[in-house]
Design a protein around this motif. Sequence first.
Motif: not given
Length: 288
Positions: A215-222, A224-230
């Motif tokens: 779900k996080q992958l499809h969330a707001d691309e801005s 970046q902290t969440r994305l970097r964690t993954l």
Amino acid sequence: MNSYRIPEIAKQYTEYDMIQNHTDLPDFPELRTRLLFAFLNGNSKFSSSSELYTLATSLVQLALDTHDLVTASNDVKEKKAARSRQLKVLAGDYFSSRFYNLLAQAGQIEMIKQLSNAICEVNRLKMNIYMKMKQLKLTAEDYIHLTVEIKSQLFLSFSDFMTEVYDQAWPDILRSYAKCEVIFEEIFRVESAANFRDSWGFWHILQHGTKEERKQLHADESDQTRLRTLIHKYNITSQLYQMLDSHTKQLQSKVQQLESDKLISELFHIGEPFLRFSAKQPKVLEEI
């Protein structure tokens, strides 16, 4: 033997003020172009046509890559962005027309047919990967395989030409170089949240992540902290470095099995960026 000067010749078709001032073109397909020229030029039967064939193929590839940059939606109202989109369409069409013109003038009708069939196969593969992406049925392995096939198709159309001299070496080595090229590009895609969407790392996490992480992958691309964690959790960068190192070594082994010392030397020179990049791989990769 002809010297390699395809990018310089191609500039007469690509360096127009209207294009350069109002839109961006994709990178010239340098690696696969050099690879094709090296194999054709090393074959006495086709060396006289090596420059023409390689130039025409590079222009077709550039046309396809340019059209890939055209946004799916035509909703852009801002004048500068709209003009850029329109010029990408026109530039891609122009590069395609030059491919037809060059080969037709040389009486190479059969080559036009072969490359045209390859274009159809490229578009079929693109639709295949697009549908799998849309249905979220694409695995990370599928992504690499299909991307390599898409990058290789135009150049694979020369496989029959190569068989007499290089047996099955051409398609195998071409795909190996294309695979290294894809992985190389994927390493840089990790650095940008905007470019991470639909990358190898994206599909890897979607395939192996938890329901919440997907779900996080499809969330707001801005975010970046969440994305970097993954990216850090799934060691995306280090996995890509390891893949590049592994496939580069496999490629070296395949090249060394060729009988022509001149071709071996040229192919190692073409693959040098991958070798240098792998050699600089940090011992500990911090994914932030």
